[in-house]
Design an enzyme around this catalytic site. Sequence first.
Site, PDB file in Angstrom:
ATOM      1  N   GLU A  72     -57.157-100.691  73.254  1.00 30.24           N
ATOM      2  CA  GLU A  72     -55.782-100.715  72.767  1.00 30.24           C
ATOM      3  C   GLU A  72     -55.467 -99.514  71.877  1.00 30.24           C
ATOM      4  OE1 GLU A  72     -55.377-105.541  72.921  1.00 30.24           O
ATOM      5  OE2 GLU A  72     -55.344-104.615  70.961  1.00 30.24           O
TER       6      GLU A  72
ATOM      7  N   CYS B 283     -52.612 -95.073  66.249  1.00 29.83           N
ATOM      8  CA  CYS B 283     -53.920 -95.643  65.920  1.00 29.83           C
ATOM      9  C   CYS B 283     -54.701 -95.770  67.230  1.00 29.83           C
ATOM     10  CB  CYS B 283     -53.660 -97.007  65.273  1.00 29.83           C
ATOM     11  SG  CYS B 283     -55.148 -97.910  64.912  1.00 29.83           S
TER      12      CYS B 283
ATOM     13  N   CYS C  59     -67.218-103.019  69.749  1.00 32.30           N
ATOM     14  CA  CYS C  59     -67.941-102.365  68.656  1.00 32.30           C
ATOM     15  C   CYS C  59     -69.214-103.147  68.384  1.00 32.30           C
ATOM     16  CB  CYS C  59     -67.088-102.313  67.395  1.00 32.30           C
ATOM     17  SG  CYS C  59     -67.914-101.443  66.029  1.00 32.30           S
TER      18      CYS C  59
ATOM     19  N   CYS D 140     -68.776-106.361  62.023  1.00 32.19           N
ATOM     20  CA  CYS D 140     -68.223-106.778  60.722  1.00 32.19           C
ATOM     21  C   CYS D 140     -67.601-108.161  60.931  1.00 32.19           C
ATOM     22  CB  CYS D 140     -67.184-105.778  60.226  1.00 32.19           C
ATOM     23  SG  CYS D 140     -67.863-104.108  60.095  1.00 32.19           S
TER      24      CYS D 140
ATOM     25  N   CYS E 109     -63.666-108.891  61.780  1.00 33.28           N
ATOM     26  CA  CYS E 109     -62.979-107.956  62.686  1.00 33.28           C
ATOM     27  C   CYS E 109     -62.997-108.472  64.124  1.00 33.28           C
ATOM     28  CB  CYS E 109     -63.667-106.593  62.605  1.00 33.28           C
ATOM     29  SG  CYS E 109     -63.103-105.430  63.855  1.00 33.28           S
TER      30      CYS E 109
ATOM     31  N   GLY F  58     -63.485 -99.921  67.837  1.00 29.07           N
ATOM     32  CA  GLY F  58     -64.716 -99.134  67.847  1.00 29.07           C
ATOM     33  C   GLY F  58     -64.977 -98.366  66.570  1.00 29.07           C
ATOM     34  N   GLU F  59     -66.205 -97.889  66.477  1.00 31.34           N
ATOM     35  CA  GLU F  59     -66.628 -97.100  65.320  1.00 31.34           C
ATOM     36  C   GLU F  59     -66.727 -95.640  65.780  1.00 31.34           C
ATOM     37  OE1 GLU F  59     -67.287 -97.169  61.973  1.00 31.34           O
ATOM     38  OE2 GLU F  59     -67.831 -95.100  62.410  1.00 31.34           O
TER      39      GLU F  59
ATOM     40  N   SER G 161     -61.756 -93.141  60.508  1.00 35.62           N
ATOM     41  CA  SER G 161     -62.116 -94.293  59.672  1.00 35.62           C
ATOM     42  C   SER G 161     -63.496 -94.769  60.097  1.00 35.62           C
ATOM     43  CB  SER G 161     -61.087 -95.408  59.876  1.00 35.62           C
ATOM     44  OG  SER G 161     -61.482 -96.572  59.180  1.00 35.62           O
TER      45      SER G 161
ATOM     46  N   SER H 294     -64.424 -97.783  55.268  1.00 36.11           N
ATOM     47  CA  SER H 294     -64.189 -99.219  55.161  1.00 36.11           C
ATOM     48  C   SER H 294     -65.206 -99.809  54.201  1.00 36.11           C
ATOM     49  CB  SER H 294     -64.339 -99.856  56.544  1.00 36.11           C
ATOM     50  OG  SER H 294     -63.325 -99.363  57.381  1.00 36.11           O
ATOM     51  N   LEU H 295     -64.838 -99.896  52.949  1.00 30.88           N
ATOM     52  CA  LEU H 295     -65.791-100.342  51.928  1.00 30.88           C
ATOM     53  C   LEU H 295     -65.817-101.875  51.848  1.00 30.88           C
ATOM     54  CD1 LEU H 295     -67.763 -99.162  49.879  1.00 30.88           C
ATOM     55  CD2 LEU H 295     -65.927 -99.164  48.191  1.00 30.88           C
ATOM     56  N   HIS H 296     -64.693-102.469  51.557  1.00 34.85           N
ATOM     57  CA  HIS H 296     -64.496-103.928  51.627  1.00 34.85           C
ATOM     58  C   HIS H 296     -65.286-104.780  50.634  1.00 34.85           C
ATOM     59  CE1 HIS H 296     -62.212-102.935  55.092  1.00 34.85           C
ATOM     60  NE2 HIS H 296     -63.213-102.830  55.926  1.00 34.85           N
TER      61      HIS H 296
ATOM     62  N   ASN I 160     -55.939-109.740  58.550  1.00 30.42           N
ATOM     63  CA  ASN I 160     -55.146-110.222  59.691  1.00 30.42           C
ATOM     64  C   ASN I 160     -55.991-111.186  60.506  1.00 30.42           C
ATOM     65  OD1 ASN I 160     -52.686-108.678  59.348  1.00 30.42           O
ATOM     66  ND2 ASN I 160     -54.000-106.906  59.697  1.00 30.42           N
TER      67      ASN I 160
ATOM     68  N   CYS J 243     -53.981-104.230  62.006  1.00 36.36           N
ATOM     69  CA  CYS J 243     -55.357-103.824  61.735  1.00 36.36           C
ATOM     70  C   CYS J 243     -56.327-104.948  62.009  1.00 36.36           C
ATOM     71  CB  CYS J 243     -55.530-103.552  60.247  1.00 36.36           C
ATOM     72  SG  CYS J 243     -55.063-101.963  59.769  1.00 36.36           S
TER      73      CYS J 243
END
Length: 370
Positions: free
Chosen positions: A96, A109, A116, A120, A123, A169-170, A201, A223-225, A300, A343
């Site tokens: 997407e 985006c 991925c 995480c 996600c 994906g990463e 990112s 992406s720390l989170h 989300n 996101c």
Amino acid sequence: MTANTDKINLLGLSQDDLEQFLVARNEKPFRARQILQWIYQRGVNDFEAMTDLSKALRAELYANAEIVAPIVRSRHDANDGCVKWLFASGSGQSVETVFIPEEDRGTLCISSQVGCALDCSFCATGAQGFNRNLSSAEIIGQVRHAIAELPRRSNGEAAVSNVVFMGMGEPLANYRNLVPVLELLVSDWSYGLSRRRVTVSTSGIVPHINKLADDCNVALAVSLHAPNDELRNQIVPINKLHPISTLLDACWDYAKKRSNRFITFEYVMLRDVNDSLAHANELAELLKNKPAKVNLIPFNPFPGSDFRRSSAETIRHFQSRLRDRGLVATTRRTRGDDINAACGQLAGKVSDRVKVRLGEKRIGQRMSSA
Ligand code: SAH
Ligand code: SF4
């Protein structure tokens, strides 16, 4: 997309590789620049249309090369002007791409992988598992398609002014195919975007952050989170390989190489998981006096996830605490959620997954995938 295996796909080829292709055929390297302009600025797929190339070169291209773009499966338009496309990625799968229009910019985006592997826990893409890396053609093809389809802005500029690798994906796990795409995004012969307007990112693949600083110094979002390893190990499993201190060292080195431009730290707001004021204090301590800004992302939801979004009030207090402690902090507005384009909601369609689970302990998520 179906490519003829005997022919080389020029879409996604770096300028260097295109020059080599031409030189091997006794052509002048500068022809590469003309071809790039045809492919990206004029969106041409047919060598016959490249009228400033000699007939002989056009025949040579026709015999040995092709321009094969990814196939669009569907387009969805959200009420707020966001657009989401699904691109076919083989075996009935899809990835997407989302366009997010704003007053002063248009952000695209894009996806870098089919699924991925980094898993995480909050996600939707991670929950889908991993199938494969996208090729450079499949990645830049998303940008080319969006630009071709979207109307220009009122000032005559292309609709897409910014590109962020925040889709599926990463990107740093697909490094080899990523770098030519970054070069094409910033090259004057193709899209000519400023490096500030192209953002990679990453969840923190440290060796490739170090490499990226030298190879193509675009803007970086991390992406720390979570503000400590104990919590981050649980929600961002790659942290077990590259813990926060190593990750931040790589970030500050990266920033130095970009004249100390800010690194954006993304922080998904998960109710009762990482959203207390104690977490905010810890985060502020970690990033104080550094070229860092924090972007809070309200979680989300997606099918199969048991996490909940922090309340608007909690997010406001968290942001104020960061600001009180001297950090630049913003909250990302949720866009496109009526078409599942926000996101972390991008799931595309991933089958044949080659699931590599990095996380042993997962919180807040049922083990069934979306
Ligand atoms: N793999 C890269 C880029 C893609 S994800 C990365 O992790 O950075 C883009 C951003 O969306 C990341 O910050 C990611 O953590 C965040 N994200 C993932 N799932 C989310 C969700 N359900 N809600 C909000 N943000 C999410
Ligand atoms: Fe992969 Fe990024 Fe999702 Fe983590 S947040 S699973 S790294 S796409």
